[in-house]
Write an enzyme that holds these catalytic residues in place. Structure first.
Site, PDB file in Angstrom:
ATOM      1  CG  ASN A  44      -1.738   1.356   1.303  1.00 57.13           C
ATOM      2  OD1 ASN A  44      -1.977   2.128   0.577  1.00 57.13           O
ATOM      3  ND2 ASN A  44      -2.022   1.297   2.722  1.00 57.13           N
ATOM      4  CE  LYS A  70       0.200   3.431   4.717  1.00 54.52           C
ATOM      5  NZ  LYS A  70       0.344   3.360   6.012  1.00 54.52           N
ATOM      6  CG  HIS A  82      -5.753   1.340   5.386  1.00 54.67           C
ATOM      7  ND1 HIS A  82      -5.054   2.560   6.311  1.00 54.67           N
ATOM      8  CD2 HIS A  82      -4.596   0.863   5.201  1.00 54.67           C
ATOM      9  CE1 HIS A  82      -3.919   2.260   6.673  1.00 54.67           C
ATOM     10  NE2 HIS A  82      -3.627   1.036   6.279  1.00 54.67           N
ATOM     11  CD  GLU A  86      -2.603   5.130   6.911  1.00 58.65           C
ATOM     12  OE1 GLU A  86      -2.595   5.409   5.866  1.00 58.65           O
ATOM     13  OE2 GLU A  86      -1.838   4.601   7.782  1.00 58.65           O
ATOM     14  CD  GLU A 127      -3.408  -3.231   7.289  1.00 54.31           C
ATOM     15  OE1 GLU A 127      -2.183  -3.364   6.678  1.00 54.31           O
ATOM     16  OE2 GLU A 127      -4.051  -2.110   7.011  1.00 54.31           O
ATOM     17  N   GLY A 184       2.628   1.743  10.959  1.00 56.63           N
ATOM     18  CA  GLY A 184       3.530   2.730  10.522  1.00 56.63           C
ATOM     19  C   GLY A 184       4.311   3.160  12.019  1.00 56.63           C
ATOM     20  CB  SER A 215       5.424  -2.421  11.917  1.00 56.41           C
ATOM     21  OG  SER A 215       5.283  -1.199  12.160  1.00 56.41           O
TER      22      SER A 215
HETATM   23  C1  PEP Z   1      -0.574  -0.119   6.255  1.00 56.33           C
HETATM   24  O1  PEP Z   1      -0.838   1.115   6.206  1.00 56.33           O
HETATM   25  O2  PEP Z   1      -1.651  -1.153   5.910  1.00 56.33           O
HETATM   26  C2  PEP Z   1       0.541  -0.636   6.840  1.00 56.33           C
HETATM   27  C3  PEP Z   1       0.575  -2.019   7.198  1.00 56.33           C
HETATM   28  O3  PEP Z   1       1.393   0.103   7.173  1.00 56.33           O
HETATM   29  P1  PEP Z   1       3.199  -0.293   7.859  1.00 56.33           P
HETATM   30  O4  PEP Z   1       3.389  -1.465   7.042  1.00 56.33           O
HETATM   31  O5  PEP Z   1       3.909   1.067   7.592  1.00 56.33           O
HETATM   32  O6  PEP Z   1       2.958  -0.414   9.193  1.00 56.33           O
END
Ligand code: PEP
Length: 254
Positions: free
Chosen positions: A10, A12, A96, A98, A168, A174, A214
């Site tokens: 992703n 973003k 997601h 966000e 997630e 992040g 992460s």
């Molecule tokens: C995400 O935004 O779906 C995500 C998992 O981000 P990150 O891998 O940066 O934690």
């Protein structure tokens, strides 16, 4: 049941069109011999046709990061399933954290988006996950239960064959703080049983459940060893072609 693992990136709101093409070209070249992992990249909307053209005839496919739940209309700034298909998308990320946090997406909106994606021929990746506060309060399963039942309300198992679920935990996105193998195992097992209860044993066995939060080359092998983990949704670590390729080429001999 054997499910084809999926590693999805992703991107973003990162990368211009030329930058996206450059990274996609590097990833697809490095992964041209990969046959046993479904690889997906979700760039910004404007880069979708460019990235789709770049990865054509390679093991990499393309997804969008969002869509609107109406098929068309006066919705300034929004994008429909048909538009995404025409731009070359095969998957679409829905719900997601966000989007939920900054754009106030509710489970009801998520459900309508899943419906729009499926009617338009896109494969939805439904993101769910608890916040740190919810985990601390012991509300992890309750939160996931609501996100799954409300987000998938009204669908029958036959409609959800192409659904991908992404667990997630919001506190792991992040932050560099991945969930432990034990936490991931417990939740993925729970999600599989939830899908069985809400839909059917067959659907619960068929659906891929990804972990996101992460993920990096250093932890992908341990995550992929967990029985109910079928892949990863990767944010930050998917932006660099070499790092993302290392994740895609996780050690699946274990
Ligand atoms: C995400 O935004 O779906 C995500 C998992 O981000 P990150 O891998 O940066 O934690």
């Amino acid at each position: 049941m054997k499910r084809m693992p999926m590693i999805a990136g992703n991107w973003k709101m990162f990368k211009t069109g030329p930058q996206a093409v450059d990274t996609a070209a590097q990833v697809s070249a490095a992964c041209r011999d990969v046959t046993d992992v479904q690889i997906m990249i979700a760039p910004a909307f404007v880069s979708l046709p460019l990235v789709a053209a770049t990865v054509k005839d390679t093991p990499v496919c393309v997804g969008a990061q969002n869509l609107h739940f109406e098929a068309q209309g006066a919705f300034t700034g929004e994008i429909s399933a048909d538009m995404l298909i025409a731009a070359g998308a095969e998957y679409v990320i829905i719900g997601h954290s966000e989007r939920r946090q900054y754009f106030f997406e509710t489970d009801e909106m998520v459900c309508r988006k899943i419906s729009a994606a499926l009617s338009g021929g896109l494969k939805p990746i439904l993101c769910i996950g608890e916040t740190e506060t919810q985990r601390d309060r012991g509300e992890t399963f309750l939160t996931l239960d609501k996100q799954v039942s409300d987000g998938l309300q009204g669908f029958g198992p036959e409609e959800l064959q192409d659904l991908v679920l992404a667990y997630e935990p919001v506190w792991a996105i992040g932050t560099g703080k991945s969930a432990s193998a034990q936490q991931v195992e417990e939740v993925h097992q729970y999600l599989r049983s939830l899908l069985e209860k809400q839909f059917s044993f067959d659907l619960a066995q068929a659906i891929r459940v990804l972990y996101g939060g992460s993920v990096k080359p250093e932890n992908i092998n341990e995550l992929m060893r967990i029985t109910d983990v079928d892949g990863a949704l990767v944010g930050g670590a998917s932006l660099d072609a070499d790092t993302f390729t290392k994740i895609i080429k996780f050690d699946n001999t274990l």
